[in-house]
Design a protein around this motif. Structure first.
Motif, PDB file in Angstrom:
ATOM      1  N   ILE A 177       0.807  -1.222   0.000  1.00 52.09           N
ATOM      2  CA  ILE A 177       0.000   0.000   0.000  1.00 52.09           C
ATOM      3  C   ILE A 177       0.840   1.273   0.000  1.00 52.09           C
ATOM      4  CG2 ILE A 177      -1.623   1.330   1.436  1.00 52.09           C
ATOM      5  CD1 ILE A 177      -2.867  -1.443   2.180  1.00 52.09           C
ATOM      6  N   ARG A 178       1.917   1.293   0.805  1.00 51.07           N
ATOM      7  CA  ARG A 178       2.725   2.511   0.884  1.00 51.07           C
ATOM      8  C   ARG A 178       3.373   2.840  -0.458  1.00 51.07           C
ATOM      9  NH1 ARG A 178       7.190   3.043   5.496  1.00 51.07           N
ATOM     10  NH2 ARG A 178       5.318   2.843   6.786  1.00 51.07           N
ATOM     11  N   ALA A 179       3.934   1.834  -1.113  1.00 54.78           N
ATOM     12  CA  ALA A 179       4.606   2.070  -2.398  1.00 54.78           C
ATOM     13  C   ALA A 179       3.615   2.444  -3.491  1.00 54.78           C
ATOM     14  CB  ALA A 179       5.395   0.834  -2.800  1.00 54.78           C
ATOM     15  N   ARG A 180       2.443   1.789  -3.486  1.00 57.00           N
ATOM     16  CA  ARG A 180       1.466   2.018  -4.561  1.00 57.00           C
ATOM     17  C   ARG A 180       0.664   3.304  -4.387  1.00 57.00           C
ATOM     18  NH1 ARG A 180      -1.357  -3.928  -5.533  1.00 57.00           N
ATOM     19  NH2 ARG A 180       0.523  -5.019  -6.244  1.00 57.00           N
ATOM     20  N   TYR A 181       0.352   3.633  -3.124  1.00 58.02           N
ATOM     21  CA  TYR A 181      -0.580   4.749  -2.910  1.00 58.02           C
ATOM     22  C   TYR A 181       0.000   5.883  -2.059  1.00 58.02           C
ATOM     23  CZ  TYR A 181      -3.631   1.022  -4.508  1.00 58.02           C
ATOM     24  OH  TYR A 181      -4.181   0.003  -5.237  1.00 58.02           O
ATOM     25  N   GLY A 182       1.142   5.657  -1.426  1.00 51.96           N
ATOM     26  CA  GLY A 182       1.765   6.715  -0.626  1.00 51.96           C
ATOM     27  C   GLY A 182       1.116   6.933   0.723  1.00 51.96           C
ATOM     28  N   VAL A 183       0.315   5.970   1.185  1.00 54.72           N
ATOM     29  CA  VAL A 183      -0.313   6.077   2.500  1.00 54.72           C
ATOM     30  C   VAL A 183       0.240   4.974   3.404  1.00 54.72           C
ATOM     31  CG1 VAL A 183      -2.428   7.077   1.551  1.00 54.72           C
ATOM     32  CG2 VAL A 183      -2.292   4.604   1.934  1.00 54.72           C
ATOM     33  N   THR A 184       0.082   5.174   4.709  1.00 52.82           N
ATOM     34  CA  THR A 184       0.606   4.215   5.682  1.00 52.82           C
ATOM     35  C   THR A 184      -0.522   3.700   6.562  1.00 52.82           C
ATOM     36  OG1 THR A 184       2.747   5.335   5.740  1.00 52.82           O
ATOM     37  CG2 THR A 184       2.223   3.899   7.602  1.00 52.82           C
ATOM     38  N   ILE A 185      -0.564   2.393   6.770  1.00 55.25           N
ATOM     39  CA  ILE A 185      -1.524   1.810   7.711  1.00 55.25           C
ATOM     40  C   ILE A 185      -0.905   1.844   9.100  1.00 55.25           C
ATOM     41  CG2 ILE A 185      -2.759  -0.276   8.391  1.00 55.25           C
ATOM     42  CD1 ILE A 185      -3.178  -0.924   5.497  1.00 55.25           C
ATOM     43  N   LEU A 186      -1.448   2.699   9.957  1.00 59.86           N
ATOM     44  CA  LEU A 186      -0.926   2.850  11.317  1.00 59.86           C
ATOM     45  C   LEU A 186      -1.317   1.674  12.198  1.00 59.86           C
ATOM     46  CD1 LEU A 186      -1.764   6.603  12.038  1.00 59.86           C
ATOM     47  CD2 LEU A 186       0.454   5.643  11.408  1.00 59.86           C
ATOM     48  N   ALA A 187      -2.527   1.166  11.993  1.00 53.59           N
ATOM     49  CA  ALA A 187      -3.028   0.085  12.844  1.00 53.59           C
ATOM     50  C   ALA A 187      -4.190  -0.607  12.156  1.00 53.59           C
ATOM     51  CB  ALA A 187      -3.475   0.637  14.192  1.00 53.59           C
ATOM     52  N   VAL A 188      -4.473  -1.813  12.623  1.00 53.38           N
ATOM     53  CA  VAL A 188      -5.644  -2.564  12.164  1.00 53.38           C
ATOM     54  C   VAL A 188      -6.422  -3.009  13.390  1.00 53.38           C
ATOM     55  CG1 VAL A 188      -6.495  -4.535  10.858  1.00 53.38           C
ATOM     56  CG2 VAL A 188      -4.392  -3.392  10.128  1.00 53.38           C
ATOM     57  N   LYS A 189      -7.716  -2.696  13.423  1.00 50.07           N
ATOM     58  CA  LYS A 189      -8.574  -3.104  14.531  1.00 50.07           C
ATOM     59  C   LYS A 189      -9.518  -4.200  14.058  1.00 50.07           C
ATOM     60  CE  LYS A 189     -10.559   0.278  16.889  1.00 50.07           C
ATOM     61  NZ  LYS A 189     -11.269   1.567  17.103  1.00 50.07           N
ATOM     62  N   ASN A 190      -9.665  -5.222  14.892  1.00 40.38           N
ATOM     63  CA  ASN A 190     -10.690  -6.229  14.626  1.00 40.38           C
ATOM     64  C   ASN A 190     -11.484  -6.465  15.905  1.00 40.38           C
ATOM     65  OD1 ASN A 190      -9.152  -8.079  16.223  1.00 40.38           O
ATOM     66  ND2 ASN A 190      -7.887  -8.536  14.416  1.00 40.38           N
ATOM     67  N   LYS A 191     -12.321  -7.471  15.915  1.00 39.54           N
ATOM     68  CA  LYS A 191     -13.188  -7.690  17.072  1.00 39.54           C
ATOM     69  C   LYS A 191     -12.409  -7.987  18.346  1.00 39.54           C
ATOM     70  CE  LYS A 191     -17.127  -9.326  14.366  1.00 39.54           C
ATOM     71  NZ  LYS A 191     -17.993 -10.481  14.035  1.00 39.54           N
ATOM     72  N   GLU A 192     -11.270  -8.643  18.199  1.00 40.35           N
ATOM     73  CA  GLU A 192     -10.497  -9.071  19.370  1.00 40.35           C
ATOM     74  C   GLU A 192      -9.552  -7.994  19.904  1.00 40.35           C
ATOM     75  OE1 GLU A 192     -10.726 -11.392  16.712  1.00 40.35           O
ATOM     76  OE2 GLU A 192     -12.394 -12.304  17.814  1.00 40.35           O
ATOM     77  N   ASN A 193      -8.821  -7.327  19.005  1.00 41.97           N
ATOM     78  CA  ASN A 193      -7.787  -6.404  19.475  1.00 41.97           C
ATOM     79  C   ASN A 193      -7.441  -5.368  18.418  1.00 41.97           C
ATOM     80  OD1 ASN A 193      -6.153  -7.754  17.597  1.00 41.97           O
ATOM     81  ND2 ASN A 193      -5.527  -9.264  19.124  1.00 41.97           N
ATOM     82  N   ASP A 195      -3.979  -3.989  16.327  1.00 42.31           N
ATOM     83  CA  ASP A 195      -2.589  -4.292  15.984  1.00 42.31           C
ATOM     84  C   ASP A 195      -1.920  -3.004  15.513  1.00 42.31           C
ATOM     85  OD1 ASP A 195      -0.213  -5.307  15.082  1.00 42.31           O
ATOM     86  OD2 ASP A 195      -1.093  -7.043  14.074  1.00 42.31           O
ATOM     87  N   ILE A 196      -1.060  -2.431  16.382  1.00 43.70           N
ATOM     88  CA  ILE A 196      -0.348  -1.201  16.052  1.00 43.70           C
ATOM     89  C   ILE A 196       0.850  -1.534  15.177  1.00 43.70           C
ATOM     90  CG2 ILE A 196       0.806   0.852  16.972  1.00 43.70           C
ATOM     91  CD1 ILE A 196      -2.073   0.687  17.850  1.00 43.70           C
ATOM     92  N   SER A 197       1.049  -0.752  14.105  1.00 45.25           N
ATOM     93  CA  SER A 197       2.149  -1.005  13.154  1.00 45.25           C
ATOM     94  C   SER A 197       2.195  -2.488  12.776  1.00 45.25           C
ATOM     95  CB  SER A 197       3.493  -0.580  13.751  1.00 45.25           C
ATOM     96  OG  SER A 197       3.520   0.792  13.997  1.00 45.25           O
ATOM     97  N   PRO A 198       1.145  -2.969  12.128  1.00 48.10           N
ATOM     98  CA  PRO A 198       1.068  -4.399  11.813  1.00 48.10           C
ATOM     99  C   PRO A 198       2.231  -4.870  10.932  1.00 48.10           C
ATOM    100  CG  PRO A 198      -0.556  -3.156  10.567  1.00 48.10           C
ATOM    101  CD  PRO A 198       0.011  -2.216  11.569  1.00 48.10           C
ATOM    102  N   GLU A 199       2.605  -6.122  11.128  1.00 45.84           N
ATOM    103  CA  GLU A 199       3.688  -6.715  10.327  1.00 45.84           C
ATOM    104  C   GLU A 199       3.262  -6.808   8.861  1.00 45.84           C
ATOM    105  OE1 GLU A 199       6.717  -7.644  11.293  1.00 45.84           O
ATOM    106  OE2 GLU A 199       6.345  -6.989  13.353  1.00 45.84           O
ATOM    107  N   PRO A 200       4.233  -6.759   7.942  1.00 41.90           N
ATOM    108  CA  PRO A 200       3.901  -6.872   6.510  1.00 41.90           C
ATOM    109  C   PRO A 200       3.159  -8.166   6.168  1.00 41.90           C
ATOM    110  CG  PRO A 200       6.165  -6.139   6.792  1.00 41.90           C
ATOM    111  CD  PRO A 200       5.669  -6.520   8.145  1.00 41.90           C
ATOM    112  N   THR A 201       3.333  -9.194   7.010  1.00 46.86           N
ATOM    113  CA  THR A 201       2.677 -10.486   6.757  1.00 46.86           C
ATOM    114  C   THR A 201       1.223 -10.529   7.236  1.00 46.86           C
ATOM    115  OG1 THR A 201       3.624 -11.264   8.843  1.00 46.86           O
ATOM    116  CG2 THR A 201       4.844 -11.793   6.825  1.00 46.86           C
ATOM    117  N   TYR A 202       0.766  -9.435   7.878  1.00 48.11           N
ATOM    118  CA  TYR A 202      -0.610  -9.411   8.398  1.00 48.11           C
ATOM    119  C   TYR A 202      -1.599  -9.624   7.250  1.00 48.11           C
ATOM    120  CZ  TYR A 202      -4.856  -7.940  10.792  1.00 48.11           C
ATOM    121  OH  TYR A 202      -6.115  -7.908  11.327  1.00 48.11           O
ATOM    122  N   VAL A 203      -2.537 -10.558   7.450  1.00 49.49           N
ATOM    123  CA  VAL A 203      -3.552 -10.856   6.433  1.00 49.49           C
ATOM    124  C   VAL A 203      -4.865 -10.179   6.832  1.00 49.49           C
ATOM    125  CG1 VAL A 203      -4.899 -12.651   5.294  1.00 49.49           C
ATOM    126  CG2 VAL A 203      -2.473 -13.035   5.819  1.00 49.49           C
TER     127      VAL A 203
END
Length: 227
Positions: A177-193, A195-203
C-alpha cells in the motif's frame, strides 16, 4: 470535592474558564483521565454543578487580573479559555493570561474574526469545535467507507476505513500500500484487538478496520483504487 486518582502518572494541572457545553465536557474528561482541574465561571449555578466534579470550582470574573493572580493560575500547566458567546471576554482573558506569562493557553474561537484576534495576541492553540466536528461529519456522510476522520492539516489526515471484500485474505506485503498509494496503515482493529504497526505479513480479514494516514489525495486514491 473530587481529587482524582493520586496514582495517575504524569498528572497535570488545568484551568478551564467557562463552563458551557464545550468547557464542561473538557473538564469532565480531564478529571476522568485523572488530572487536577480548576474551573471558573461567572455563573454560580454552573459552578455548583461542577463543584463535585472538578478539583476546585470558583465563581470568578476571568477578566480581572487580581482574581487570576489570587487563584494562582500561573502555577497551572494549561489554561483552556472556553468562554462561549462573549468574544470580548474571551480576548481580554487570553490577553491577561499571556501578559502573566502562561505558556499553554488553549482558546475556543467563535468565528474567523475571533480566531485572527486570538492569533495576534498569542494564543498557543485555537480550537473551533463546531467547525472541526462539522468537517468530520461531512466526511463521514459523503463517503460511506469513512468511519472516522481526523484532519491533521489542510493536506494530511488520518481516516478509519473498513476493509472491503477486495482486500480480504491479502497480506499487507501483497498489497504494498505505501509504495502504490503513498499512505501508511498505522493500525488494524478487529473484534479481538488492535494491531499497532502491523507486520507486513498481516492478512486482512472481513470486518477489519484500517487506520490510515497520508495526504488527502493519496488516501482518496487508495479508497478509489484499492477499496
Amino acid at each position: 470535592m473530587h481529587k482524582g486518582d493520586d496514582t495517575v502518572s504524569n498528572r497535570k494541572q488545568f484551568v478551564v474558564i467557562g463552563l458551557g457545553r464545550f468547557g464542561g465536557s473538557i473538564c469532565k474528561e480531564l478529571v476522568k483521565i485523572g488530572h487536577e482541574v480548576l474551573v471558573m465561571d461567572k455563573d454560580e449555578q454552573q459552578i455548583q454543578e461542577f463543584s463535585n466534579i472538578a478539583t476546585h470550582a470558583v465563581v470568578a470574573n476571568s477578566t480581572d487580573e487580581s482574581t487570576l493572580r489570587s487563584l494562582g493560575v500561573r502555577n497551572f500547566d494549561f489554561v483552556v479559555v472556553a468562554i462561549g458567546d462573549n468574544i470580548q471576554e474571551s480576548i481580554l482573558t487570553t490577553l491577561l493570561l499571556k501578559e502573566m506569562g502562561l505558556k499553554n493557553i488553549w482558546v475556543k474561537a467563535k468565528n474567523d474574526y475571533h480566531h485572527k484576534v486570538l492569533e495576534k495576541i498569542g494564543a498557543d492553540h485555537i480550537i473551533h469545535p463546531e467547525k472541526d466536528m462539522g468537517r468530520r461529519i461531512a466526511q463521514q456522510m459523503s463517503d460511506e467507507k469513512v468511519i472516522d476522520f481526523i484532519e491533521l492539516s489542510d493536506e494530511y489526515s488520518i481516516v478509519e476505513l473498513f476493509a472491503t471484500p477486495k482486500l480480504e485474505t491479502k497480506s499487507l506485503i501483497d498489497l504494498d500500500i505505501r509504495a502504490r498509494y503513498g499512505v501508511t496503515i498505522l493500525a488494524v482493529k478487529n473484534k479481538e484487538n488492535i494491531d499497532i504497526s502491523p507486520e507486513p505479513t498481516y492478512v486482512i480479514e472481513r470486518g477489519d478496520l484500517l487506520i490510515v494516514i497520508g495526504h488527502n489525495k493519496d488516501i482518496k486514491r487508495f479508497e478509489d483504487q484499492a477499496m
